[in-house]
Design a protein around this motif. Structure first.
Motif, PDB file in Angstrom:
ATOM      1  N   LEU A 171       0.834  -1.199   0.000  1.00 19.53           N
ATOM      2  CA  LEU A 171       0.000   0.000   0.000  1.00 19.53           C
ATOM      3  C   LEU A 171       0.877   1.260   0.000  1.00 19.53           C
ATOM      4  CD1 LEU A 171      -2.908  -0.937   2.456  1.00 19.53           C
ATOM      5  CD2 LEU A 171      -3.051  -0.548  -0.012  1.00 19.53           C
ATOM      6  N   LEU A 172       1.936   1.226   0.813  1.00 21.86           N
ATOM      7  CA  LEU A 172       2.846   2.379   0.871  1.00 21.86           C
ATOM      8  C   LEU A 172       3.484   2.627  -0.484  1.00 21.86           C
ATOM      9  CD1 LEU A 172       4.674   2.149   4.325  1.00 21.86           C
ATOM     10  CD2 LEU A 172       3.111   3.931   3.473  1.00 21.86           C
ATOM     11  N   LEU A 173       3.915   1.541  -1.128  1.00 26.87           N
ATOM     12  CA  LEU A 173       4.545   1.628  -2.449  1.00 26.87           C
ATOM     13  C   LEU A 173       3.575   2.256  -3.448  1.00 26.87           C
ATOM     14  CD1 LEU A 173       7.384   0.459  -3.150  1.00 26.87           C
ATOM     15  CD2 LEU A 173       6.155  -1.284  -4.462  1.00 26.87           C
ATOM     16  N   TRP A 174       2.332   1.792  -3.403  1.00 28.18           N
ATOM     17  CA  TRP A 174       1.262   2.277  -4.275  1.00 28.18           C
ATOM     18  C   TRP A 174       1.064   3.777  -4.039  1.00 28.18           C
ATOM     19  CZ3 TRP A 174      -4.244  -0.400  -4.186  1.00 28.18           C
ATOM     20  CH2 TRP A 174      -5.108   0.271  -5.074  1.00 28.18           C
ATOM     21  N   GLU A 175       0.874   4.123  -2.751  1.00 28.61           N
ATOM     22  CA  GLU A 175       0.647   5.522  -2.394  1.00 28.61           C
ATOM     23  C   GLU A 175       1.810   6.388  -2.894  1.00 28.61           C
ATOM     24  OE1 GLU A 175      -2.127   6.397  -0.201  1.00 28.61           O
ATOM     25  OE2 GLU A 175      -1.671   8.479  -0.712  1.00 28.61           O
ATOM     26  N   GLY A 176       3.033   5.921  -2.616  1.00 31.42           N
ATOM     27  CA  GLY A 176       4.225   6.686  -2.984  1.00 31.42           C
ATOM     28  C   GLY A 176       4.333   6.857  -4.489  1.00 31.42           C
TER      29      GLY A 176
ATOM     30  N   HIS B 177       1.926   9.460  -5.982  1.00 31.77           N
ATOM     31  CA  HIS B 177       2.354  10.841  -5.720  1.00 31.77           C
ATOM     32  C   HIS B 177       3.622  11.178  -6.482  1.00 31.77           C
ATOM     33  CE1 HIS B 177      -0.822  11.636  -2.935  1.00 31.77           C
ATOM     34  NE2 HIS B 177      -0.497  10.566  -2.195  1.00 31.77           N
ATOM     35  N   LEU B 178       4.549  10.232  -6.511  1.00 28.44           N
ATOM     36  CA  LEU B 178       5.862  10.466  -7.122  1.00 28.44           C
ATOM     37  C   LEU B 178       5.719  10.724  -8.619  1.00 28.44           C
ATOM     38  CD1 LEU B 178       8.839  10.465  -6.208  1.00 28.44           C
ATOM     39  CD2 LEU B 178       8.975   8.128  -7.073  1.00 28.44           C
ATOM     40  N   PHE B 179       4.915   9.886  -9.285  1.00 23.19           N
ATOM     41  CA  PHE B 179       4.791  10.014 -10.741  1.00 23.19           C
ATOM     42  C   PHE B 179       3.611  10.879 -11.147  1.00 23.19           C
ATOM     43  CE2 PHE B 179       6.849   5.801 -10.086  1.00 23.19           C
ATOM     44  CZ  PHE B 179       8.096   6.154 -10.595  1.00 23.19           C
ATOM     45  N   GLY B 180       2.881  11.415 -10.156  1.00 24.89           N
ATOM     46  CA  GLY B 180       1.751  12.295 -10.445  1.00 24.89           C
ATOM     47  C   GLY B 180       0.668  11.626 -11.270  1.00 24.89           C
ATOM     48  N   ILE B 181       0.382  10.350 -10.986  1.00 20.06           N
ATOM     49  CA  ILE B 181      -0.665   9.639 -11.732  1.00 20.06           C
ATOM     50  C   ILE B 181      -2.019  10.226 -11.349  1.00 20.06           C
ATOM     51  CG2 ILE B 181      -1.707   7.386 -12.185  1.00 20.06           C
ATOM     52  CD1 ILE B 181       0.968   6.135 -11.316  1.00 20.06           C
ATOM     53  N   ARG B 182      -2.847  10.498 -12.381  1.00 24.35           N
ATOM     54  CA  ARG B 182      -4.112  11.148 -12.085  1.00 24.35           C
ATOM     55  C   ARG B 182      -5.131  10.141 -11.557  1.00 24.35           C
ATOM     56  NH1 ARG B 182      -5.047  14.497 -17.388  1.00 24.35           N
ATOM     57  NH2 ARG B 182      -3.798  12.786 -18.194  1.00 24.35           N
ATOM     58  N   PRO B 183      -6.033  10.597 -10.640  1.00 27.22           N
ATOM     59  CA  PRO B 183      -6.935   9.686  -9.906  1.00 27.22           C
ATOM     60  C   PRO B 183      -7.819   8.828 -10.811  1.00 27.22           C
ATOM     61  CG  PRO B 183      -7.074  11.931  -9.063  1.00 27.22           C
ATOM     62  CD  PRO B 183      -6.162  11.998 -10.229  1.00 27.22           C
ATOM     63  N   PHE B 184      -8.213   9.336 -12.005  1.00 25.87           N
ATOM     64  CA  PHE B 184      -9.131   8.504 -12.801  1.00 25.87           C
ATOM     65  C   PHE B 184      -8.379   7.406 -13.550  1.00 25.87           C
ATOM     66  CE2 PHE B 184      -8.197  10.073 -16.988  1.00 25.87           C
ATOM     67  CZ  PHE B 184      -7.801  11.393 -16.813  1.00 25.87           C
ATOM     68  N   LEU B 185      -7.028   7.451 -13.468  1.00 25.75           N
ATOM     69  CA  LEU B 185      -6.240   6.333 -14.011  1.00 25.75           C
ATOM     70  C   LEU B 185      -5.899   5.353 -12.898  1.00 25.75           C
ATOM     71  CD1 LEU B 185      -3.895   8.145 -16.540  1.00 25.75           C
ATOM     72  CD2 LEU B 185      -5.906   6.724 -16.998  1.00 25.75           C
ATOM     73  N   LEU B 186      -5.253   5.874 -11.855  1.00 27.75           N
ATOM     74  CA  LEU B 186      -4.954   5.032 -10.691  1.00 27.75           C
ATOM     75  C   LEU B 186      -4.984   5.881  -9.435  1.00 27.75           C
ATOM     76  CD1 LEU B 186      -4.074   2.185  -9.700  1.00 27.75           C
ATOM     77  CD2 LEU B 186      -1.727   3.020  -9.790  1.00 27.75           C
TER      78      LEU B 186
END
Ligand SMILES: Nc1ncnc2c1ncn2[C@@H]1O[C@H](COP(=O)(O)OP(=O)(O)OP(=O)(O)O)[C@@H](O)[C@H]1O
Ligand SMILES: [Mg+2]
Lengths: 273, 265
Positions: free
Chosen positions: A35-40, A43-52
């Motif tokens: 979960l931490l990896l996912w969260e990080g 945020h790190l790559f700025g993936i937009r919420p409607f994608l992931l």
């Protein structure tokens, strides 16, 4: 002292505590780091919420939808329980008939094979036309998916009675129902529970599929609705709730076996040792 | 003995259809009278039809030719008088030892009465399992399980006890112990016992008569009376009569005294 001896010499209560701790700690750690990896990463790559969406975002959306969730969970649960219940009520007596009579077996098997080889997702829309858009068609889809594995494992269990036990039963001059109730069904319990565990998971899948096709409530319905409006975080939230529902229901089946048929579980353990 | 036999096999032949359609003759023209309270052992090489004979007496297979009479009546009517102990204990693992022993009672009349429970306890006591009535079969050793299976066969108080290599799966030491245990039970309860075994010494040690069978088709080669005094003990095995009997049985099986491949108890 080598490792083996030291392990044996260890006070057993401490050993047991350590093993239980490991049993809980390791899964929690692995899940937590994922979960931490996912969260990080989000945020790190700025993936937009409607994608992931990030886990935190999913949680946020679930909380916001809060009041609507219980109704949707209940709707899905109803379909799961009805579908699962029907499959138990039909599969077990039918399994007894198949295991007891070659005529029934020959008559029923081709039919079962055909229905089973047909993808239920393909049948669901047709069922809606035939049965209407109500609970009946949803229950039917869940039932049809859960039913077959339960039937097969119950038949296998009933036919697995060892030859000597069959002879014993005949020596005691058991009636058909005595033989079934005292000897074959108890012997088949581990097989039946193996089938029930598969069936409960498949009922959840069946319920969601049915809600994709026809529903105005339920977690499956929530997924189609939220994706239609690009609310991907909520869709993810519904998926999380579905997995949780599945896990809890599976756990209930396991618990039922442990509580009411402890010998079934024990015997498994002995066989594995 | 002149009394009417409790068990009579009259020219019994049995054929099975094998998979490829050919006929396997398991028994050929077997006649045997067993009198009340007698201990008869059946020995013979593997595949000579020993189990077949017991299954026919027990009514587990339909008989091809000939007749079996139990207490003077056709076999089918006298079957309630017959109990069977199999090679494996075949206890139901979900029942306690006591419930396993009471299973035939439950089948016959639904609920065991207090007297039945007491009878089960007495039987378990007799075989030294008094403490284990509440345990499950998988918690007992093989020999203990087999003793419980004997109790289950005795709970209906049958006149005839059929035993198909009941100690075959046990180690040599437990096996010897079980033989003397069985002799004690037999002396206490005076059952008629038909006992199938591979072991010639075991057959001689236990029985009044040893029936020797030859294979394919299974026929009776010889019936050897055993003149060992009872009650029997380990000392019986050093008796001259023991030696004479085992030698005679070996000769009729191997055609010589078989010293080269003498099986042990
Ligand atoms: N149900 C059956 N179908 C076909 N053949 C059978 C069946 N039962 C027994 N036979 C055959 O009958 C013969 C005698 O078998 P049986 O089991 O009575 O031998 P046995 O003397 O008990 O042998 P063992 O000492 O190995 O137990 C064997 O050749 C066997 O293959
Ligand atoms: Mg045999």
């Amino acid at each position: 002292m080598d490792t083996m001896e030291r392990l044996i010499a260890q006070p057993s209560s401490l050993g047991r505590f350590w093993r239980t701790a490991q049993g809980i700690l390791i899964p929690v750690c692995s899940l937590g780091s994922l979960l931490l990896l996912w969260e990080g990463a989000v945020h790190l790559f700025g993936i937009r919420p409607f994608l992931l969406p990030a886990p935190s975002r999913i949680l946020q959306e679930l909380v916001a939808t809060g009041p609507h969730l219980p109704g949707n969970i209940a709707a899905t649960l109803l379909t799961v329980v009805l579908g699962f219940g029907t499959s138990v009520l039909i599969a077990i007596p039918l399994a007894v008939a198949i295991a007891s009579s070659p005529v029934v077996a020959r008559a029923v098997y081709p039919l079962l094979l055909i229905t089973q080889s047909t993808p239920m997702i393909a049948i669901a829309p047709i069922l809606v036309v035939i049965m209407g858009t109500g609970q009946l068609s949803r229950t039917t889809v869940a039932f049809l998916i859960a039913f077959f594995p339960l039937l097969i494992s119950t038949v296998t269990g009933l036919l697995a009675t060892p030859r000597e036990v069959v002879d014993l039963s005949r020596m005691m001059r058991t009636s058909f129902f005595q033989d079934l109730w005292m000897i074959r069904l108890p012997g088949a319990v581990p097989f039946i529970f193996a089938g029930l565990k598969v069936a409960i998971s498949l009922s959840v899948i069946g319920a969601v599929v049915s809600e994709f096709v026809t529903a105005n409530a339920g977690l499956g319905y929530l997924i189609t609705q939220s994706t239609a409006f690009f609310n991907v975080p909520l869709a993810f939230g519904a998926v999380v709730l579905l997995s949780a529902t599945g896990v809890v229901l599976f756990g209930l089946v396991v618990l039922t076996e442990r509580v009411f048929f402890p010998w079934s579980v024990e015997n498994d353990r002995i066989r594995r040792d | 003995m002149v009394s009417t036999p409790i068990l009579a096999l009259d020219a019994v032949s049995q054929a099975y259809l094998s998979r490829d359609g050919s006929e396997v003759r398991a028994l050929d023209d077997v006649s045997l009278d067993v009198s009340v309270g007698e201990f008869v052992a059946i020995v013979g090489p593997s595949g000579c039809g020993k189990s077949t004979a017991l299954r026919l007496i027990a009514g587990l297979d339909p008989i091809t030719r000939g007749a079996i009479r139990i207490a003077g009546r056709p076999g089918a009517e006298g079957r309630d008088r017959v109990g069977m102990v199999f090679q494996k204990a075949t206890l139901l693992h979900w029942l306690t030892i006591e419930k396993n022993v009471l299973l035939p009672v439950r089948v016959r009349k639904g609920r065991p009465e207090a007297a039945d429970v007491a009878a089960a306890k007495a039987l378990l006591d007799m075989v030294g399992l008094g403490q284990f009535g509440g345990k499950h079969p998988q918690e007992l050793s093989g020999g203990m399980q087999q003793r419980a299976a004997i109790c289950r066969a005795l709970i209906q108080d049958p006149d005839i006890l059929l035993m198909d290599e009941p100690f075959g799966a046990l180690d040599a030491m437990t096996r010897e112990e079980m033989c003397f245990e069985l002799l004690r039970i037999w002396e206490a309860r005076r059952k008629t016992i038909v006992f199938v075994t591979h072991s010639i010494p075991e057959a001689v040690l236990l029985s009044d008569r040893v029936v020797v069978m030859t294979p394919r088709p299974g026929r009776i080669a010889d019936i050897v009376p055993i003149d060992l005094p009872r009650p029997r003990s380990v000392a019986s095995m050093h008796d001259r009569a023991f030696q004479t009997a085992t030698d005679r049985i070996r000769r009729s099986i191997y055609g010589h005294d078989g010293t080269a491949d003498r099986p042990t108890l």
